[in-house]
Design an enzyme around this catalytic site. Structure first.
Site, PDB file in Angstrom:
ATOM      1  N   ARG A  14      -0.389   0.056  15.781  1.00  0.00           N
ATOM      2  CA  ARG A  14      -1.633  -0.420  16.382  1.00  0.00           C
ATOM      3  C   ARG A  14      -2.185  -1.574  15.556  1.00  0.00           C
ATOM      4  O   ARG A  14      -1.936  -2.737  15.827  1.00  0.00           O
ATOM      5  CB  ARG A  14      -2.644   0.723  16.528  1.00  0.00           C
ATOM      6  CG  ARG A  14      -3.734   0.435  17.581  1.00  0.00           C
ATOM      7  CD  ARG A  14      -4.890  -0.397  17.077  1.00  0.00           C
ATOM      8  NE  ARG A  14      -5.609   0.225  15.999  1.00  0.00           N
ATOM      9  CZ  ARG A  14      -6.642  -0.328  15.375  1.00  0.00           C
ATOM     10  NH1 ARG A  14      -7.068  -1.533  15.757  1.00  0.00           N
ATOM     11  NH2 ARG A  14      -7.237   0.264  14.375  1.00  0.00           N
ATOM     12  N   CYS A 239      -7.338  -7.974  12.127  1.00  0.00           N
ATOM     13  CA  CYS A 239      -8.086  -7.903  13.381  1.00  0.00           C
ATOM     14  C   CYS A 239      -8.178  -9.285  14.013  1.00  0.00           C
ATOM     15  O   CYS A 239      -8.628 -10.235  13.362  1.00  0.00           O
ATOM     16  CB  CYS A 239      -9.486  -7.353  13.121  1.00  0.00           C
ATOM     17  SG  CYS A 239     -10.533  -7.310  14.594  1.00  0.00           S
TER      18      CYS A 239
END
Length: 307
Positions: A14, A239
């Site tokens: 992820r 991110c």
């Protein structure tokens, strides 16, 4: 330092993939899940319900879920941010989810498209959906320490969300150093306060290694009460909505530092080879210092890979 036998959650599939260029094939993701489980890793984050056009490397998350057995899925986590995300995940068979929001409004708007309060207001419905399906939901607090848009985050803002009555039914609390800018003293304070705020619930520490504090911060978190720490093979990750965020603290470095009871030199060698394979397949460079050490010429050390 007293270090208990904590769990590591591998987040390669992820957080580790978010900034990579291509889509790892479903069968390769499933292979990695099974290899990690066989090795001894008990918790694995396998993907996200985020929109595939926003995070393309995670577009095949539900295909990965469909390929895993219920027994394997019992060890797997999926990132969610809305009740609709939860609804879709549990319909696919997911039983463990992180409900993620940012402590800072600016990052929450960039990452999820709404205010922090709007995300919290939707949490009770997300919990209702999860509970009806027999699934668990963690409260995952991104930008717990600093925000790329607002700067330092007051620890009380983070703790107010931990203590919020709307989060009482969440199984655990995830404290995230999203930008990797925290230091061990800050981590120890916030993790310790979060653990005291919700006795009987696990605290997970999710760290990044941007400023080289990843392992030190993880050790500080464990000593302060965290029972789970997150890491990614080869230090992959970052991110897409947090400028300046580097990769996660590497799984290899964390496990070498913590040495859980299942981690033998042979198991560590298998882990290093996994990280080597995954980063090579993605065309990425491993930043793991422990993996680099395992490839060194110091033959008298049992953790060196055999030639």
């Amino acid at each position: 330092m007293n270090i208990p036998d904590v769990r590591l959650r591998d987040v390669t599939l992820r957080d580790g993939l978010q900034l990579t260029g291509g889509l790892m094939p479903t069968d390769e993701k499933v292979r990695l899940v099974r290899e990690l489980l066989a090795l001894g890793v008990t918790d694995i984050e396998i993907g996200s319900m985020a929109r595939p056009d926003l995070v393309p490397p995670l577009a095949n998350t539900l295909e990965v879920v469909a390929a895993l057995t219920p027994e394997e899925l019992a060890h797997c986590w999926v990132w969610v941010a809305t009740p609709r995300n939860v609804e879709r995940a549990v319909a696919a068979g997911v039983t463990r989810m992180q409900y993620c929001l940012s402590v800072s409004d600016a990052h929450n708007r960039a990452n999820i498209g709404r205010s922090t309060e709007d995300s919290m207001a939707a949490l009770p419905l997300a919990l209702d959906i999860a509970e009806a399906a027999g699934a668990e939901l963690q409260l995952c607090l991104a930008t717990s320490f600093t925000c790329p848009f607002e700067g330092p985050v007051d620890p009380e803002r983070t703790l107010a969300l931990v203590r919020d009555p709307r989060a009482e039914r969440c199984s655990d609390t995830v404290i995230c150093d999203t930008l990797g800018q925290a230091d061990p003293r800050q981590v120890a304070h916030l993790v310790g306060e979060a653990a005291r705020a919700r006795p009987g619930h696990d605290v997970v520490f999710h760290g990044h290694d941007t400023w080289g504090m990843g392992v030190a911060n993880a050790l500080a978190a464990v000593e302060a009460g965290a029972s789970v720490i997150d890491g990614a093979l080869g230090g992959l990750g970052g991110c897409p909505f947090a400028p300046g965020a580097a990769g996660n603290t590497s799984t290899e470095d964390l496990l070498f530092a913590l040495k859980p009871s299942w981690l033998t030199p042979d198991a560590f060698g298998e882990l290093v080879r996994m990280g080597d394979r995954v980063t090579a397949e993605l065309g990425e460079r491993s930043t793991s210092r422990a993996a680099a050490g395992a490839h060194s010429e110091a033959r008298a050390f049992e953790w060196i890979l055999p030639r």
